[in-house]
Scaffold this active site. Structure first.
Site, PDB file in Angstrom:
ATOM      1  N   LYS A 118       0.184   4.864   1.869  1.00  0.00           N
ATOM      2  CA  LYS A 118       0.183   3.472   1.395  1.00  0.00           C
ATOM      3  C   LYS A 118      -1.244   2.958   1.191  1.00  0.00           C
ATOM      4  O   LYS A 118      -2.210   3.487   1.739  1.00  0.00           O
ATOM      5  CB  LYS A 118       0.931   2.574   2.387  1.00  0.00           C
ATOM      6  CG  LYS A 118       2.437   2.845   2.472  1.00  0.00           C
ATOM      7  CD  LYS A 118       3.188   2.323   1.262  1.00  0.00           C
ATOM      8  CE  LYS A 118       4.675   2.693   1.271  1.00  0.00           C
ATOM      9  NZ  LYS A 118       5.443   2.013   2.296  1.00  0.00           N
TER      10      LYS A 118
ATOM     11  N   ARG B  97       9.305   8.450   7.088  1.00  0.00           N
ATOM     12  CA  ARG B  97       9.467   8.787   5.668  1.00  0.00           C
ATOM     13  C   ARG B  97       8.091   9.155   5.113  1.00  0.00           C
ATOM     14  O   ARG B  97       7.202   8.303   5.033  1.00  0.00           O
ATOM     15  CB  ARG B  97      10.063   7.589   4.914  1.00  0.00           C
ATOM     16  CG  ARG B  97      10.321   7.826   3.430  1.00  0.00           C
ATOM     17  CD  ARG B  97      10.905   6.569   2.787  1.00  0.00           C
ATOM     18  NE  ARG B  97      11.213   6.779   1.377  1.00  0.00           N
ATOM     19  CZ  ARG B  97      10.346   6.594   0.382  1.00  0.00           C
ATOM     20  NH1 ARG B  97       9.092   6.187   0.666  1.00  0.00           N
ATOM     21  NH2 ARG B  97      10.686   6.803  -0.861  1.00  0.00           N
TER      22      ARG B  97
END
Length: 444
Positions: free
Chosen positions: A380, A422
């Site tokens: 991210k 994830r």
């Protein structure tokens, strides 16, 4: 709830056991405490404060004051509380879960006067130096279609497979060929993935919505091709009920909705009808607008839907809003034991918000009734900003750090942290988790 007395309930349970194949008759030849197809027990039973001045009970149960789990009963046929409940982790672990969900936060054993948490803690302490095998320990499970299940006796690794042309990390890499996408899925399995998460719509900040027919065209052939080779659990990453339904028909097992069921009004009812697990994520707005909705500093800064928390700060507000979605899912027919919650790292969160959520993982779990958590920090933008790395595929080292932070728990109890991660780089994260959990589980 029941209107039966304890002995009436016992008779009904014995009847049910017999109907389901257990030898419970007076001439039973079954070995006591031996293998049996079903075993029903009364663990605890509510007591009642009598209401009439003369000391007699009121005519109806509803007219008496209920004292939860307070009944003490000893007869030849039945003893309440169950005399061996304090010895059994598979009893105390779910009772501990129920205790957390009560308004008072306490279910007290009426004889020992200990809470379920205290009894479980005491049992773990007694067994800390024992030779109890993993097979004898109680773990939370996530039931899947076709009689399969995921066991939370360790951290579950979810491998990301984006079949989109525009995802932030690997957009276009696996969208041109079904064979290429299926091959990548099988590689993720080989690398140690427990679940493959397949997405046909990018939800990166600023992304446009994808039409349902196009999303279906991207994901369904890939799911079908994987199913020809593997029975690996598959989650479908979608905000659309129609896509979820078709994906489950094609062989997927779990619905992973980044909107928590808010984008499509038919999503929650569709998942409930299919009786499959759902990952309920926290998000504000849409991918197009979410990064303008990152202010969690006070109760006045609520989402456009008017939801928020009386207490300011990203951790309490996200917990409140996430539990509102979990409650909505439960009201629609998705039970808690089929839910996993996701705090939505990177979705309507700025860098400080993401870091606060990772640092506040324990508080989040407690505020969300210790539901299983999915964490998705992989590659991210906040990792790139901290590390000075503009290329998402070069953020795997930072991803490992974020993953370890998300599963670390300062709270007591190994069952307090049921986690999924994830990630893009399954092999790297799995290796880090194996070493981390080995260290955590080492004897002191």
């Amino acid at each position: 709830e029941t209107t039966y007395t304890p002995l009436e309930l016992l008779r009904a349970m014995k009847q049910a056991e017999g109907d389901l194949g257990r030898d419970v008759g007076p001439n039973s030849t079954a070995v006591r405490n031996g293998p049996r197809p079903i075993d029903l027990d009364i663990i605890m039973f509510d007591g009642y404060e009598v209401s009439n001045p003369d000391g007699s009970a009121a005519d109806t149960l509803g007219d008496n004051e209920v004292i939860p789990c307070a009944l003490v009963m000893q007869t030849e046929k039945l003893e309440i509380p169950h005399p061996r409940m304090s010895e059994r982790e598979f009893v105390l672990s779910p009772m501990n879960d129920l205790e957390r969900a009560t308004e008072s936060g306490r279910i007290t054993h009426p004889i020992s006067n200990k809470t379920m948490n205290e009894l479980l803690h005491s049992l773990f302490h007694q067994n800390s130096n024992s030779t109890t095998s993993e097979d004898e320990q109680a773990y939370r499970v996530l039931p899947l279609p076709r009689g399969r299940m995921l066991q939370f006796n360790r951290t579950i690794i979810m491998g990301i497979l984006n079949v989109t042309p525009d995802s932030f990390s690997d957009g276009g890499k696996y969208s041109s060929s079904v064979e290429l996408a299926a091959s990548q899925a099988l590689q993720l399995v080989q690398d140690g993935a427990d679940i493959i998460d397949i997405g046909g719509e990018s939800t990166r900040p600023g992304a446009d919505e994808v039409a349902v027919p196009e999303e279906l065209e991207r994901v369904i052939p890939v799911i079908e091709r994987i199913r020809q080779e593997s029975d690996i659990p598959i989650s479908i990453d979608t905000r659309h009920a129609a896509v979820a339904r078709e994906a489950i028909k094609a062989g997927a097992d779990i619905v992973n909705d980044v909107s928590g069921g808010m984008h499509d009004p038919d999503m929650l009812s569709s998942v409930a009808e299919m009786s499959v697990p759902m990952i309920v994520m926290h998000m504000r707005g849409t991918p197009k607008t979410m990064q303008s909705l990152t202010n969690y500093s006070s109760a006045d800064n609520r989402s456009k839907d008017g939801i928020g928390s009386e207490e300011g700060g990203v951790v309490p507000v996200v917990a409140t809003e996430l539990m509102q979605r979990s409650n909505a899912a439960e009201a629609a027919g998705i039970p808690r034991w089929l839910q996993v919650v996701d705090p939505g790292i990177g979705f309507a969160k700025d860098i400080d918000g993401n870091l606060s959520l990772l640092n506040g993982a324990d508080r989040l779990r407690r505020s969300c009734d210790n539901l299983p958590f999915l964490w998705g920090p992989s590659r991210k933008g906040f990792i790139g900003k901290i590390a000075g790395e503009s290329h998402p595929e070069e953020r795997d080292y930072g991803t490992v750090a974020a993953c370890l932070a998300s599963i670390h728990s300062n709270d007591w109890g190994k069952d307090d942290a049921c986690n999924m991660l994830r990630v893009h780089n399954v092999k790297a994260v799995r290796q880090a988790i194996l070493v981390y959990e080995a260290i955590q589980n080492a004897k002191r």
